[in-house]
Design a protein around this motif. Sequence first.
Motif, PDB file in Angstrom:
ATOM      1  N   MET A  22       6.302 -13.332   2.667  1.00 45.21           N
ATOM      2  CA  MET A  22       6.348 -14.794   2.600  1.00 45.21           C
ATOM      3  C   MET A  22       5.105 -15.344   1.901  1.00 45.21           C
ATOM      4  N   LEU A  23       3.960 -14.793   2.208  1.00 45.84           N
ATOM      5  CA  LEU A  23       2.731 -15.257   1.558  1.00 45.84           C
ATOM      6  C   LEU A  23       2.753 -14.941   0.068  1.00 45.84           C
ATOM      7  N   ALA A  24       3.312 -13.796  -0.301  1.00 45.42           N
ATOM      8  CA  ALA A  24       3.423 -13.455  -1.721  1.00 45.42           C
ATOM      9  C   ALA A  24       4.362 -14.424  -2.436  1.00 45.42           C
ATOM     10  N   LEU A  25       5.451 -14.810  -1.776  1.00 48.32           N
ATOM     11  CA  LEU A  25       6.360 -15.784  -2.365  1.00 48.32           C
ATOM     12  C   LEU A  25       5.700 -17.153  -2.496  1.00 48.32           C
ATOM     13  N   ALA A  26       4.910 -17.529  -1.493  1.00 52.02           N
ATOM     14  CA  ALA A  26       4.171 -18.788  -1.588  1.00 52.02           C
ATOM     15  C   ALA A  26       3.235 -18.769  -2.791  1.00 52.02           C
TER      16      ALA A  26
END
Length: 282
Positions: A100-104
Amino acid sequence: MTRHEARTGRVPGQGEDATGAQVPVRGAEIAFTARGRGDVVLHAHGLTSSRAADTARDLVDYAPAAAGHRLISYDARGHGRSTGAPRPEDYRWDALAQDMLALADHFSPDRPVGVIGASMGTATALHAAVRAPHRFSRLVLTTPPTAWEARAAQAGQYRYMADLAARDATGLMALIRDSPAPAALAGTRYSAEPDVSAALLPHVLAGAAASDLPAPEALAALRLPTLILAWDTDPVHPVETAERLKALIPASRLHVSTTPQDIAGWGRRAAAFLGEPTRSTH
């Protein structure tokens, strides 16, 4: 212009095909759908579900959130059209938080993002927010799963299901089909049938069995505006977890639904909450 715009000539997610778009994340290809314009909101589904499965169940439509935001709905690693490896540790909720952080970072490298999570997606959002609160603006946490003292029994059920998936996939499907829907979902098209390949399903379930929400003291330190949406009569997503989250997270509010008609309004509730002005809390 962001780094992504400079490299591709477009804003991340704009003009992507609704079924074929993927982004590489930590060794996997994460499939996503992008709708709307504005600040990014990530939409994360529940365990063994997917974008397509959520659409087929027709419980909640989060399209209203795309009216003022760039809504990025994605299939979690190993789910739906996203790829994954046969490693249970990849599907632990704290590992999915790294995705999720990578997608953000991919879709909104210069601004914090909002999140709409469901069950596993809610757990993913909480782990990500605890790890990097500055990357988030607002959290919408729906159907929070069992947690903490109540987690052991559900973890045992997932371990049993993971073992059954590995040795008797037909038996697991029968078990899932025979499981009653929560009373709050009576009359809906609710189905728990997984949208995960037979090869990965044991590993996805084992990852869930090894997972829990972040420690209560970590959640109590969050200062993010948070909307918690729960439905009752569901032991897998007990109202008690939602109430505990409400007590722990200072800037949170809770709404509990008892009918499918009220649950159907979650999209509008989420959109209104995400559209509220946010004061800096970091």
